[in-house]
Design a protein around this motif. Structure first.
Motif, mmCIF file in Angstrom:
data_model
loop_
_atom_site.group_PDB
_atom_site.id
_atom_site.type_symbol
_atom_site.label_atom_id
_atom_site.label_comp_id
_atom_site.label_asym_id
_atom_site.label_seq_id
_atom_site.Cartn_x
_atom_site.Cartn_y
_atom_site.Cartn_z
ATOM 1 N N UNK A 102 -12.799 6.655 19.034
ATOM 2 C CA UNK A 102 -12.057 6.333 17.794
ATOM 3 C C UNK A 102 -10.580 6.039 18.045
ATOM 4 N N UNK A 103 -9.979 6.739 19.012
ATOM 5 C CA UNK A 103 -8.551 6.546 19.264
ATOM 6 C C UNK A 103 -8.243 5.167 19.821
ATOM 7 N N UNK A 104 -9.253 4.501 20.361
ATOM 8 C CA UNK A 104 -9.042 3.192 20.967
ATOM 9 C C UNK A 104 -9.634 2.074 20.124
ATOM 10 N N UNK A 105 -9.844 2.324 18.834
ATOM 11 C CA UNK A 105 -10.324 1.301 17.911
ATOM 12 C C UNK A 105 -9.194 0.911 16.957
ATOM 13 N N UNK A 106 -9.278 -0.303 16.446
ATOM 14 C CA UNK A 106 -8.280 -0.755 15.465
ATOM 15 C C UNK A 106 -8.513 -0.075 14.121
ATOM 16 N N UNK A 107 -7.458 -0.003 13.333
ATOM 17 C CA UNK A 107 -7.583 0.524 11.978
ATOM 18 C C UNK A 107 -8.000 -0.604 11.032
ATOM 19 N N UNK A 108 -8.657 -0.232 9.953
ATOM 20 C CA UNK A 108 -9.071 -1.231 8.961
ATOM 21 C C UNK A 108 -8.088 -1.191 7.798
ATOM 22 N N UNK A 109 -8.016 -2.270 7.024
ATOM 23 C CA UNK A 109 -7.088 -2.284 5.871
ATOM 24 C C UNK A 109 -7.419 -1.175 4.878
ATOM 25 N N UNK A 110 -6.405 -0.522 4.385
ATOM 26 C CA UNK A 110 -6.618 0.565 3.416
ATOM 27 C C UNK A 110 -6.872 0.028 2.013
ATOM 28 N N UNK A 111 -6.407 -1.186 1.773
ATOM 29 C CA UNK A 111 -6.605 -1.774 0.448
ATOM 30 C C UNK A 111 -7.666 -2.860 0.475
ATOM 31 N N UNK A 112 -7.735 -3.584 -0.604
ATOM 32 C CA UNK A 112 -8.716 -4.655 -0.743
ATOM 33 C C UNK A 112 -8.209 -5.916 -0.050
ATOM 34 N N UNK A 113 -9.117 -6.539 0.678
ATOM 35 C CA UNK A 113 -8.770 -7.759 1.402
ATOM 36 C C UNK A 113 -9.130 -8.957 0.523
ATOM 37 N N UNK A 114 -8.204 -9.857 0.277
ATOM 38 C CA UNK A 114 -8.530 -11.056 -0.519
ATOM 39 C C UNK A 114 -9.689 -11.828 0.096
ATOM 40 N N UNK A 115 -10.519 -12.381 -0.761
ATOM 41 C CA UNK A 115 -11.690 -13.116 -0.298
ATOM 42 C C UNK A 115 -11.274 -14.276 0.601
ATOM 43 N N UNK A 116 -11.980 -14.451 1.713
ATOM 44 C CA UNK A 116 -11.703 -15.555 2.628
ATOM 45 C C UNK A 116 -10.620 -15.275 3.640
ATOM 46 N N UNK A 117 -9.925 -14.179 3.508
ATOM 47 C CA UNK A 117 -8.845 -13.849 4.453
ATOM 48 C C UNK A 117 -9.418 -13.060 5.634
ATOM 49 N N UNK A 118 -8.926 -13.343 6.855
ATOM 50 C CA UNK A 118 -9.463 -12.705 8.061
ATOM 51 C C UNK A 118 -8.753 -11.397 8.369
ATOM 52 N N UNK A 119 -9.501 -10.476 8.954
ATOM 53 C CA UNK A 119 -8.976 -9.210 9.458
ATOM 54 C C UNK A 119 -9.409 -9.066 10.911
#
Length: 610
Positions: free
Chosen positions: A493-510
């Motif tokens: 887990x310490x070597x994984x990226x974090x995910x957005x805490x909020x809502x991601x707009x449709x079509x936008x990349x993460x």
């Protein structure tokens, strides 16, 4: 005296020149244009090679500017930025340098955490070594011009006269300071710089006259002064020193083989363990005879006849006096057509009448003289019998690298040594060399078998360990691979990226990434992985992952970009094919307005993801 003159004639050395080299206790001190030019050249080149606090700052972090590093590193560097000399091996120097650097970082930055200090120490060590090499380069290049030798030989000559790079550079700086203080001051006969350069000039002339290579000088200074000549002081120049070096040059001239062949032999035969006996001594004797015969293109049997009389106890040729006698017997054999045994029989005849011995010697001599051609057998004319039959087998070819020191995985090499008749070579030492791991030296048992354990180091990769016997060339063992422990590969887990805490707009990349690593700290490089998603809503269309399958990079990292044109909450995971383990990321929520799609390809920044 007559023998000395004859030796000078044989080696084409002027008697007066020889006396000048060995009779003077000190070289004549002079201060000519050459000495002045050398000082000026060093003074011009040295500033860029002097270590400064700024050099550490440029290579490090901003907090490197706080301490006075030259003051803290007084055990390694003087106040002028010249690296101090060290008596020891390179590995010993690195250990000492790391210790002093660690103390300096702890005191200078007030840092008590060893984990924090370690990378800083390594960064500073790299700077220290860089400037040490630069100072050595300045000394070599300037001495090469002064001595008219190549740079490597010029440096060895400096060491031969008991000088160091630091001593030379330091004395040039001191001379410069004296001249600035009083320009009218003239160098005196006792000037240490002039005395050093005068000795360098004298030894350089000898090196040029005898055409001694840098390898010869390096071996002589390392062990040859004692091993070749029995001379404790490696810096002194005597008639014995000159005699020994001329023996070497004569040996090189007598062979079409590279000089390194004879130098390797002398180095290895002088490194034989003390008290060699039994099978170990017998094998060394046979190997030595073959190597000398090959170098001088002479019969192995003839070499054995010589060594058995030159050194009756061990029958091993180790020093230059013995080498000189071997070459004289070889020369006499070629001139007379007699073999070595006949020459020794004639040479050992007593002053008194011994009918049996005189008769035997005369008979062998007459046989030689009656032959139409010289009875000299060259090494190329015979096929030496095989001394040892070697097999080396590995129990496996893959081993887990030991990055954190906790792995117990090893490879066992089975080395078997047999004589041509099938009997065992027992009690024979086997030496190993490897770059990614270690194998300890061991001896064969009564069956001629050695089980050698290869212990992997912290770096993954491929290598072919080498092994050899006393006075034998290195042979290749099986090629092996140091790999990760596939069964324990996972995505911590310490070597994984974090995910957005909020809502991601449709079509936008993460961007998502994870690092594949095993329980021993080894990275899962070039490993096949799949990225998967599981929607937690009833939407018909799922998210897009690019790429959904790929290989981890050289840092064990897999990296993808996710997006979704439709609303929903999705769980993303990554699966390793090698370890068959997956890791789930926290849910990612995409906006529910499919018509409000931002331009494709835009990726959320780190700040936006937070």
């Amino acid at each position: 005296m007559h023998s000395c003159v004859a030796w000078c004639r044989e080696r084409e050395l002027p008697v007066q020149w020889v006396l000048q080299q060995v009779a003077l206790t000190e070289a004549v001190v002079v201060n000519t244009v050459k000495e002045q030019q050398l000082s000026e050249q060093i003074h011009n080149l040295l500033p860029t090679a002097q270590l400064t606090n700024a050099a550490f700052v440029m290579a490090g972090e901003s907090n490197f500017m706080r301490p006075d590093w030259l003051n803290l590193l007084a055990n390694l560097v003087d106040p002028e930025g010249l690296v101090l000399p060290f008596q020891g091996t390179e590995s010993e120097y690195l250990v000492t340098a790391r210790t002093h650097l660690d103390n300096a970082v702890r005191d200078g930055l007030n840092e008590s955490d060893e984990a924090v200090r370690a990378p800083i120490v390594e960064s500073m060590l790299a700077v220290l070594l860089q400037f040490r090499d630069a100072q050595v380069s300045v000394a070599k290049e300037c001495l090469a011009v002064y001595s008219q030798l190549d740079a490597e030989r010029a440096l060895q000559v400096l060491f031969w006269v008991k000088g160091t790079v630091y001593q030379l550079l330091r004395q040039v700086l001191e001379r410069r300071e004296q001249n600035l203080g009083d320009p009218a001051t003239k160098p005196q006969q006792s000037d240490p710089l002039l005395k050093l350069l005068a000795e360098v000039q004298r030894r350089s002339a000898l090196v040029a006259k005898l055409d001694l290579s840098a390898s010869v000088l390096e071996d002589y200074l390392y062990y040859g002064h004692l091993g070749w000549l029995g001379q404790a002081d490696k810096h002194v120049l005597t008639l014995k020193t000159l005699y020994g070096l001329t023996v070497l040059t004569k040996a090189f001239e007598s062979s079409e083989q590279p000089q390194s062949k004879l130098l390797d032999y002398l180095r290895q035969v002088n490194a034989l363990p003390p008290g060699l006996a039994g099978n170990a001594l017998d094998l060394a004797q046979q190997a030595a005879a073959v190597r000398l015969a090959a170098f001088f293109d002479w019969s192995v049997q003839e070499v054995r006849e010589c060594t058995s009389r030159i050194d009756p106890s061990q029958k091993l040729l180790k020093n230059l006096t013995q080498l000189d006698l071997l070459m004289r017997i070889r020369t006499l054999a070629r001139q007379t057509g007699m073999d070595a045994l006949t020459i020794f029989l004639l040479g050992d005849l007593p002053d008194g009448i011994d009918t049996a011995r005189y008769s035997a010697a005369a008979e062998r001599a007459l046989l030689s003289l009656s032959a139409k051609t010289a009875a000299v057998v060259s090494f190329a004319d015979e096929t030496p019998e095989q001394i040892v039959v070697v097999t080396c087998l590995a129990d496996k070819t893959k081993v887990v690298a030991n990055k954190n020191g906790k792995s117990t995985d090893v490879i066992v090499f089975t080395v078997t040594l047999k004589k041509p008749d099938g009997s065992a070579w027992s009690g024979i030492k086997v030496y190993w060399e490897s770059t990614l791991g270690t194998v300890e030296t061991g001896e064969t048992d009564i069956k001629g078998v050695l089980l050698a354990t290869y212990r992997p180091g912290p770096v993954m990769g491929s290598e072919t360990p080498l092994f050899r016997l006393d006075l034998f060339e290195f042979e290749h063992a099986s090629s092996i691979d140091l790999i990760a422990d596939y069964s324990s590969l996972s995505f911590p887990p310490a070597l994984r990226s974090r995910v957005p805490s909020g809502t991601v707009p449709a079509g936008q990349e993460v961007e998502l990434y994870a690092t594949l690593i095993d329980q021993f700290g080894n990275l899962g490089k070039n490993s096949l992985v799949d990225w998967l998603t599981e929607p937690n809503t009833s939407t018909l269309a799922g998210p897009v992952i690019r790429p959904a399958q790929g290989l981890t990079d050289q840092h064990g990292v897999t990296r993808v970009f996710i997006s979704s044109a439709t609303a929903g909450k999705f769980t993303f995971s990554v699966l390793s094919h090698a370890g068959e383990k997956n890791a789930d990321f926290p849910d990612v929520t995409f906006a529910g307005n499919p018509t409000d799609v931002r331009p494709a390809g835009r990726t959320l920044s780190v700040q936006e993801q937070r």
